[in-house]
Design a protein around this motif. Structure first.
Motif, PDB file in Angstrom:
ATOM      1  N   LYS A 119       2.145 -19.435  58.153  1.00  0.00           N
ATOM      2  CA  LYS A 119       3.053 -20.438  57.319  1.00  0.00           C
ATOM      3  C   LYS A 119       2.626 -21.936  57.683  1.00  0.00           C
ATOM      4  CE  LYS A 119       8.087 -20.970  56.601  1.00  0.00           C
ATOM      5  NZ  LYS A 119       8.196 -22.504  56.743  1.00  0.00           N
ATOM      6  N   PHE A 120       2.647 -22.606  56.567  1.00  0.00           N
ATOM      7  CA  PHE A 120       2.346 -24.098  56.609  1.00  0.00           C
ATOM      8  C   PHE A 120       3.082 -24.889  55.827  1.00  0.00           C
ATOM      9  CE2 PHE A 120       0.355 -24.682  52.184  1.00  0.00           C
ATOM     10  CZ  PHE A 120      -0.026 -23.281  51.791  1.00  0.00           C
ATOM     11  N   GLU A 121       3.227 -25.993  55.866  1.00  0.00           N
ATOM     12  CA  GLU A 121       3.926 -27.070  55.099  1.00  0.00           C
ATOM     13  C   GLU A 121       3.170 -27.504  53.802  1.00  0.00           C
ATOM     14  OE1 GLU A 121       7.001 -27.909  55.739  1.00  0.00           O
ATOM     15  OE2 GLU A 121       7.161 -26.583  57.637  1.00  0.00           O
ATOM     16  N   SER A 122       3.678 -27.107  52.683  1.00  0.00           N
ATOM     17  CA  SER A 122       3.043 -27.192  51.577  1.00  0.00           C
ATOM     18  C   SER A 122       3.595 -28.517  50.951  1.00  0.00           C
ATOM     19  CB  SER A 122       3.250 -26.169  50.633  1.00  0.00           C
ATOM     20  OG  SER A 122       4.648 -25.962  50.121  1.00  0.00           O
TER      21      SER A 122
ATOM     22  N   SER B 165       5.900 -21.803  52.625  1.00  0.00           N
ATOM     23  CA  SER B 165       4.491 -21.229  51.763  1.00  0.00           C
ATOM     24  C   SER B 165       3.417 -20.566  52.921  1.00  0.00           C
ATOM     25  CB  SER B 165       3.904 -22.507  51.484  1.00  0.00           C
ATOM     26  OG  SER B 165       4.570 -23.167  50.478  1.00  0.00           O
ATOM     27  N   PHE B 166       2.835 -19.660  52.605  1.00  0.00           N
ATOM     28  CA  PHE B 166       1.865 -18.932  53.468  1.00  0.00           C
ATOM     29  C   PHE B 166       0.566 -18.920  52.891  1.00  0.00           C
ATOM     30  CE2 PHE B 166       6.240 -17.416  53.580  1.00  0.00           C
ATOM     31  CZ  PHE B 166       6.636 -17.303  54.743  1.00  0.00           C
ATOM     32  N   TYR B 167      -0.339 -18.746  53.884  1.00  0.00           N
ATOM     33  CA  TYR B 167      -1.954 -18.639  53.242  1.00  0.00           C
ATOM     34  C   TYR B 167      -2.371 -17.146  53.130  1.00  0.00           C
ATOM     35  CZ  TYR B 167      -3.829 -18.812  57.902  1.00  0.00           C
ATOM     36  OH  TYR B 167      -4.120 -18.370  59.333  1.00  0.00           O
TER      37      TYR B 167
ATOM     38  N   ARG C  42      -2.135 -20.363  48.239  1.00  0.00           N
ATOM     39  CA  ARG C  42      -0.790 -20.652  48.686  1.00  0.00           C
ATOM     40  C   ARG C  42       0.345 -19.656  48.186  1.00  0.00           C
ATOM     41  NH1 ARG C  42       2.940 -24.164  45.521  1.00  0.00           N
ATOM     42  NH2 ARG C  42       1.384 -24.539  44.489  1.00  0.00           N
ATOM     43  N   TYR C  43       0.756 -18.675  48.879  1.00  0.00           N
ATOM     44  CA  TYR C  43       1.697 -17.968  48.523  1.00  0.00           C
ATOM     45  C   TYR C  43       3.240 -18.816  48.634  1.00  0.00           C
ATOM     46  CZ  TYR C  43      -1.247 -14.093  48.872  1.00  0.00           C
ATOM     47  OH  TYR C  43      -2.269 -13.155  48.673  1.00  0.00           O
ATOM     48  N   CYS C  44       3.732 -18.901  47.308  1.00  0.00           N
ATOM     49  CA  CYS C  44       5.050 -19.871  47.328  1.00  0.00           C
ATOM     50  C   CYS C  44       6.028 -18.855  47.336  1.00  0.00           C
ATOM     51  CB  CYS C  44       4.642 -20.902  46.273  1.00  0.00           C
ATOM     52  SG  CYS C  44       6.155 -22.045  45.976  1.00  0.00           S
ATOM     53  N   ILE C  45       6.700 -18.727  48.364  1.00  0.00           N
ATOM     54  CA  ILE C  45       7.906 -17.564  48.426  1.00  0.00           C
ATOM     55  C   ILE C  45       9.335 -18.004  48.367  1.00  0.00           C
ATOM     56  CG2 ILE C  45       8.328 -15.502  49.612  1.00  0.00           C
ATOM     57  CD1 ILE C  45       5.692 -15.276  48.140  1.00  0.00           C
ATOM     58  N   ASN C  46      10.227 -17.432  47.645  1.00  0.00           N
ATOM     59  CA  ASN C  46      11.619 -17.838  47.826  1.00  0.00           C
ATOM     60  C   ASN C  46      12.333 -17.375  49.241  1.00  0.00           C
ATOM     61  OD1 ASN C  46      12.377 -18.578  45.023  1.00  0.00           O
ATOM     62  ND2 ASN C  46      11.231 -16.999  44.588  1.00  0.00           N
ATOM     63  N   SER C  47      12.907 -18.055  50.074  1.00  0.00           N
ATOM     64  CA  SER C  47      13.517 -18.050  51.056  1.00  0.00           C
ATOM     65  C   SER C  47      14.455 -16.637  50.937  1.00  0.00           C
ATOM     66  CB  SER C  47      14.532 -19.174  51.641  1.00  0.00           C
ATOM     67  OG  SER C  47      13.491 -20.242  52.207  1.00  0.00           O
ATOM     68  N   CYS C  48      15.174 -16.851  49.814  1.00  0.00           N
ATOM     69  CA  CYS C  48      16.279 -15.630  49.798  1.00  0.00           C
ATOM     70  C   CYS C  48      15.798 -14.418  49.521  1.00  0.00           C
ATOM     71  CB  CYS C  48      17.492 -16.032  48.924  1.00  0.00           C
ATOM     72  SG  CYS C  48      16.793 -15.796  47.146  1.00  0.00           S
ATOM     73  N   ALA C  49      14.396 -14.280  49.059  1.00  0.00           N
ATOM     74  CA  ALA C  49      13.659 -13.045  49.119  1.00  0.00           C
ATOM     75  C   ALA C  49      13.431 -12.458  50.510  1.00  0.00           C
ATOM     76  CB  ALA C  49      12.652 -13.183  48.209  1.00  0.00           C
ATOM     77  N   LEU C  50      13.413 -13.379  51.618  1.00  0.00           N
ATOM     78  CA  LEU C  50      12.986 -12.864  52.907  1.00  0.00           C
ATOM     79  C   LEU C  50      14.045 -12.774  53.892  1.00  0.00           C
ATOM     80  CD1 LEU C  50      10.048 -15.459  52.950  1.00  0.00           C
ATOM     81  CD2 LEU C  50       9.746 -13.171  52.396  1.00  0.00           C
TER      82      LEU C  50
END
Ligand code: FE
Length: 132
Positions: free
Chosen positions: A61-64, A70-72, A118-126
């Motif tokens: 995870k990184f600060e995008s 965001s994850f690489y 950059r995997y840009c992912i919705n929090s609520c999907a996790l």
């Protein structure tokens, strides 16, 4: 390929929160900077909110600055799949959970090393499983 978990639309609607349903099953996007995990720095595993599959590790995870977690790279490559998404007048690469087919977000080629993704992912999907 068909996902391993197949439920009716009605079943998903009952199991998920309205926000989760909108994102996972309707390809929605939560508003930027509103999700639970945007600034989460705890150590652990992010699992699919639809089916529990391991998706992303806190180690990647990184600060995008985008407003979404965001994850690489995925934690388990076989657990995610990508599809071309031509909605909203853009050509993007959609990221889905392979097991349940749930929409997670998109992947962009402007991420950091070592993958440049950059995997840009919705929090609520996790769902986050914190390691004590
Ligand atoms: Fe899933």
């Amino acid at each position: 390929m068909a996902p391993d978990i197949e439920k009716t639309d009605e079943e998903w609607r009952e199991e998920l929160t309205p926000e989760q349903y909108e994102v996972l099953r309707r390809q929605g996007t939560e508003r930027a900077f509103t999700g639970d995990y945007v600034y989460n720095h705890d150590t652990g595993m992010y699992r699919c909110a639809g089916c529990g599959a391991d998706l992303f590790s806190s180690e990647t995870k990184f600060e995008s600055g985008s407003g979404w977690p965001s994850f690489y790279e995925p934690a388990v490559a076989a657990n995610v799949e990508v599809h071309e998404d031509r909605s909203h007048g853009m050509v993007r690469t959609e990221v889905r959970c392979k097991r349940c087919g749930g929409h997670l977000g998109h992947v962009f080629p402007d991420g950091p090393n070592p993958t440049g993704l950059r995997y840009c992912i919705n929090s609520c999907a996790l769902d986050f499983d914190k390691v004590k």
